[in-house]
Design a protein around this motif. Structure first.
Motif, mmCIF file in Angstrom:
data_model
loop_
_atom_site.group_PDB
_atom_site.id
_atom_site.type_symbol
_atom_site.label_atom_id
_atom_site.label_comp_id
_atom_site.label_asym_id
_atom_site.label_seq_id
_atom_site.Cartn_x
_atom_site.Cartn_y
_atom_site.Cartn_z
ATOM 1 N N ASP A 162 -36.795 -3.417 0.360
ATOM 2 C CA ASP A 162 -35.545 -4.093 0.014
ATOM 3 C C ASP A 162 -35.829 -5.411 -0.711
ATOM 4 O OD1 ASP A 162 -34.093 -2.071 1.176
ATOM 5 O OD2 ASP A 162 -33.699 -3.153 3.043
ATOM 6 N N VAL A 163 -36.834 -6.147 -0.247
ATOM 7 C CA VAL A 163 -37.183 -7.406 -0.892
ATOM 8 C C VAL A 163 -37.664 -7.153 -2.321
ATOM 9 C CG1 VAL A 163 -38.780 -9.364 -0.864
ATOM 10 C CG2 VAL A 163 -37.662 -8.648 1.234
ATOM 11 N N ALA A 164 -38.398 -6.060 -2.510
ATOM 12 C CA ALA A 164 -38.855 -5.718 -3.863
ATOM 13 C C ALA A 164 -37.683 -5.476 -4.802
ATOM 14 C CB ALA A 164 -39.758 -4.480 -3.812
ATOM 15 N N ALA A 165 -36.583 -4.992 -4.271
ATOM 16 C CA ALA A 165 -35.421 -4.691 -5.108
ATOM 17 C C ALA A 165 -34.582 -5.918 -5.427
ATOM 18 C CB ALA A 165 -34.542 -3.647 -4.410
ATOM 19 N N LEU A 166 -34.845 -7.026 -4.738
ATOM 20 C CA LEU A 166 -34.049 -8.236 -4.951
ATOM 21 C C LEU A 166 -34.510 -8.986 -6.201
ATOM 22 C CD1 LEU A 166 -33.923 -9.549 -1.273
ATOM 23 C CD2 LEU A 166 -32.037 -8.514 -2.557
ATOM 24 N N PRO A 167 -33.614 -9.753 -6.807
ATOM 25 C CA PRO A 167 -34.013 -10.559 -7.972
ATOM 26 C C PRO A 167 -35.101 -11.562 -7.597
ATOM 27 C CG PRO A 167 -31.616 -10.460 -7.774
ATOM 28 C CD PRO A 167 -32.174 -9.871 -6.520
ATOM 29 N N PRO B 20 -42.971 -9.139 16.399
ATOM 30 C CA PRO B 20 -43.927 -8.833 15.331
ATOM 31 C C PRO B 20 -43.281 -8.375 14.036
ATOM 32 C CG PRO B 20 -44.032 -7.188 17.095
ATOM 33 C CD PRO B 20 -43.180 -8.308 17.603
ATOM 34 N N ASN B 21 -41.998 -8.000 14.073
ATOM 35 C CA ASN B 21 -41.329 -7.659 12.813
ATOM 36 C C ASN B 21 -41.230 -8.873 11.893
ATOM 37 O OD1 ASN B 21 -39.283 -8.530 14.876
ATOM 38 N ND2 ASN B 21 -37.935 -8.455 13.100
ATOM 39 N N VAL B 22 -41.254 -10.080 12.476
ATOM 40 C CA VAL B 22 -41.238 -11.294 11.664
ATOM 41 C C VAL B 22 -42.466 -11.342 10.757
ATOM 42 C CG1 VAL B 22 -41.378 -13.830 11.750
ATOM 43 C CG2 VAL B 22 -39.849 -12.603 13.307
ATOM 44 N N THR B 23 -43.578 -10.777 11.228
ATOM 45 C CA THR B 23 -44.820 -10.788 10.463
ATOM 46 C C THR B 23 -44.621 -10.140 9.098
ATOM 47 O OG1 THR B 23 -46.049 -10.670 12.536
ATOM 48 C CG2 THR B 23 -47.245 -10.120 10.522
ATOM 49 N N ALA B 24 -44.005 -8.973 9.082
ATOM 50 C CA ALA B 24 -43.779 -8.278 7.815
ATOM 51 C C ALA B 24 -42.677 -8.945 7.001
ATOM 52 C CB ALA B 24 -43.437 -6.816 8.076
ATOM 53 N N ASP B 25 -41.589 -9.348 7.671
ATOM 54 C CA ASP B 25 -40.486 -9.990 6.949
ATOM 55 C C ASP B 25 -40.952 -11.257 6.253
ATOM 56 O OD1 ASP B 25 -38.809 -8.032 7.884
ATOM 57 O OD2 ASP B 25 -37.841 -9.265 9.408
ATOM 58 N N ALA B 26 -41.681 -12.098 6.993
ATOM 59 C CA ALA B 26 -42.131 -13.376 6.432
ATOM 60 C C ALA B 26 -43.106 -13.153 5.290
ATOM 61 C CB ALA B 26 -42.766 -14.230 7.516
ATOM 62 N N ALA B 27 -44.034 -12.221 5.474
ATOM 63 C CA ALA B 27 -45.010 -11.940 4.427
ATOM 64 C C ALA B 27 -44.316 -11.457 3.154
ATOM 65 C CB ALA B 27 -46.016 -10.907 4.909
ATOM 66 N N GLY B 28 -43.338 -10.573 3.304
ATOM 67 C CA GLY B 28 -42.637 -10.041 2.140
ATOM 68 C C GLY B 28 -41.848 -11.095 1.395
ATOM 69 N N ASP C 70 -43.532 -6.941 -7.032
ATOM 70 C CA ASP C 70 -42.795 -5.791 -6.499
ATOM 71 C C ASP C 70 -43.738 -4.626 -6.203
ATOM 72 O OD1 ASP C 70 -40.536 -7.285 -6.721
ATOM 73 O OD2 ASP C 70 -39.710 -6.214 -8.452
ATOM 74 N N ALA C 71 -44.720 -4.418 -7.086
ATOM 75 C CA ALA C 71 -45.703 -3.360 -6.842
ATOM 76 C C ALA C 71 -46.490 -3.647 -5.567
ATOM 77 C CB ALA C 71 -46.650 -3.242 -8.042
ATOM 78 N N ALA C 72 -46.817 -4.909 -5.357
ATOM 79 C CA ALA C 72 -47.535 -5.287 -4.141
ATOM 80 C C ALA C 72 -46.681 -5.059 -2.904
ATOM 81 C CB ALA C 72 -47.963 -6.748 -4.223
ATOM 82 N N LEU C 73 -45.404 -5.373 -2.976
ATOM 83 C CA LEU C 73 -44.517 -5.148 -1.833
ATOM 84 C C LEU C 73 -44.426 -3.665 -1.486
ATOM 85 C CD1 LEU C 73 -41.783 -7.728 -2.805
ATOM 86 C CD2 LEU C 73 -43.080 -7.766 -0.674
ATOM 87 N N HIS C 74 -44.322 -2.817 -2.499
ATOM 88 C CA HIS C 74 -44.294 -1.370 -2.233
ATOM 89 C C HIS C 74 -45.638 -0.892 -1.678
ATOM 90 C CE1 HIS C 74 -40.309 -0.336 -3.605
ATOM 91 N NE2 HIS C 74 -40.483 -1.038 -4.720
ATOM 92 N N ALA C 75 -46.731 -1.451 -2.179
ATOM 93 C CA ALA C 75 -48.048 -1.077 -1.651
ATOM 94 C C ALA C 75 -48.200 -1.535 -0.200
ATOM 95 C CB ALA C 75 -49.152 -1.691 -2.513
ATOM 96 N N MET C 76 -47.684 -2.691 0.133
ATOM 97 C CA MET C 76 -47.704 -3.173 1.518
ATOM 98 C C MET C 76 -46.864 -2.261 2.411
ATOM 99 S SD MET C 76 -47.318 -7.170 0.421
ATOM 100 C CE MET C 76 -46.941 -7.884 2.025
ATOM 101 N N ALA C 77 -45.714 -1.826 1.900
ATOM 102 C CA ALA C 77 -44.869 -0.905 2.660
ATOM 103 C C ALA C 77 -45.578 0.422 2.886
ATOM 104 C CB ALA C 77 -43.543 -0.691 1.920
#
Length: 416
Positions: free
Chosen positions: A87-92, A128-136, A30-37
């Motif tokens: 949002d992905v960081a907030a998911l279980p 290109p939004n798929v790039t971030a969605d898929a990575a997350g 989750d910390a990594a996802l926020h750092a990526m954001a």
């Protein structure tokens, strides 16, 4: 398939990264996802400049407007990518979830738990939004990802991935958990041949891309997305409801796979529905490709060809046909559906039950727009795509669908 040294090296690096991710805690991911954001927010100007260059090249090449729309980024769309990561960081976290478990009479405990795939390859066009969605999604589910975007979005994808990797570095996770796979078209075939290095391949794009990957990949494939989606207006349908659903499903964003492409109208509903519907569609800029019965209810209907019934337009075009019964509507859908999303508008509970039981698709909707067939709209958070196959996953693929399972068997010395 020939083996590309670069693809092999990237896949090996991804596999090493995946081994670290497999044991990462939810807090670390989750910390990594926020750092990526955060990193993507800082890189917004660079991302938009790169995307503007991609869009300019596409327009100069005469690319269809629907594809240019998928390619184009705006500040709002970049913000959506950033919000998606948060949002992905907030998911279980699905990793480690117990799918089922029991204790056998001999005392042996059995648990089936969710585990990451390992290395996931995503092959996709434009967007290109798929790039971030898929990575997350891959990161949260403990997978390393190899992103093979189309050449049309090369600059955009490179800028996005650079930012995401900066975020991973800031969070102390391996940057090779997210990699862009560059190179000519042949590299896609080399990625498809990387069996044993890549665990699963997910194509996202048009019918040609998906068909090529499904037919030729040696790596296991999860098939996603072509959407020849139908809307059937039943004899008992409320005309106002049906029209509102039709306009939303066709015009709210016509370039996506859950937009309606074919309208089927029961003959008993046609007189009270089609005149207003054809007028409203024309006002919205929609070209209707209809049969003779449809054309009788308004001007401007283009005669439908046999090809129209199988076309995913991804544009302001709509095929339309009048049918004599629910059974005829279901038969048409069976003949032409891609198994994505199919809708009935009806005031009859029995008609709704028959439709949902007889129509074979990843999603079947009653009195609701097919635009709801989306991971975010269904409460999954971001999605990796919409699976139209029947093995492993079907429908919108959220975090649980980005995992496999393994059995943990615990005893106290039992032998067979």
């Amino acid at each position: 398939m020939s083996e590309h040294t670069g693809v092999r090296e990237q896949a090996l690096a991804a596999r090493t990264a995946s081994q670290i991710l497999a044991t990462a805690t939810r807090a670390q991911k989750d910390a990594a996802l926020h750092a990526m954001a955060d990193a993507l927010t800082k890189a917004e100007t660079a991302v938009l400049e790169a995307n503007a260059a991609d869009v300019a090249r596409a327009e100069e090449a005469g690319t269809a407007a629907s594809l240019v729309d998928r390619l184009r980024l705006t500040p709002d769309r970049v913000a959506g990518m950033v919000d998606g990561l948060r949002d992905v960081a907030a998911l279980p976290d699905p990793v480690g979830d117990v799918v089922r478990g029991w204790t056998n009479p001999n005392g042996v405990q059995v648990r089936q738990v969710r585990v990451p795939f390992g290395v996931v390859g995503i092959v996709y066009e434009a967007r290109p939004n798929v790039t971030a969605d898929a990575a997350g999604l891959c990161l949260k589910s403990g997978n390393a990802v190899l992103l093979r975007g189309s050449s049309s979005a090369a600059s955009s994808n490179a800028a996005v991935v650079e930012a995401l990797r900066d975020g991973l570095a800031d969070a102390g996770l391996p940057v090779d958990a997210v990699q862009l796979v560059p190179g000519p078209r042949e590299v896609t075939d080399e990625l498809m041949g990387a069996r044993g290095l890549v665990d699963v391949l997910i194509p996202r794009g048009g019918a040609g891309l998906i068909d090529h990957v499904v037919r030729h990949s040696l790596v296991p494939v999860i098939e996603t997305g072509v959407g020849n989606c139908h809307l059937y207006v039943d004899a008992s349908a409320d005309p106002a409801m049906a029209l509102a659903i039709l306009l939303n499903a066709k015009t709210q964003r016509p370039s996506v796979c859950n937009a309606v492409e074919t309208l089927l109208v029961h003959a008993d509903a046609a007189p009270r529905f089609l005149p207003d519907a054809l007028t409203a569609l024309a006002q919205a800029g929609v070209t209707v490709h209809g049969d003779g019965a449809t054309a009788a209810y308004g001007p401007g209907v283009v005669p439908a060809t046999p090809e129209d019934w199988d076309t995913e337009y991804l544009s302001l075009d709509l095929a339309a046909r009048v049918v004599t019964s629910l059974d005829e509507a279901v038969a048409h859908i069976r003949d032409h559906s891609t198994g994505h999303s199919e809708t009935i508008v009806t005031d009859s509970e029995s008609a709704a039950q028959r439709f949902t039981a007889q129509v074979d698709a990843a999603a079947v909707l009653v009195n609701a727009s097919s635009r709801f067939v989306d991971g975010g709209e269904l409460g999954f958070g971001a999605e990796i795509g919409i699976s139209t196959q029947k093995l492993h996953a079907r429908g919108p693929m959220g975090l649980p669908e980005m995992t496999s399972t393994k059995y943990l068997i615990t005893g106290s010395g039992q032998v067979r």
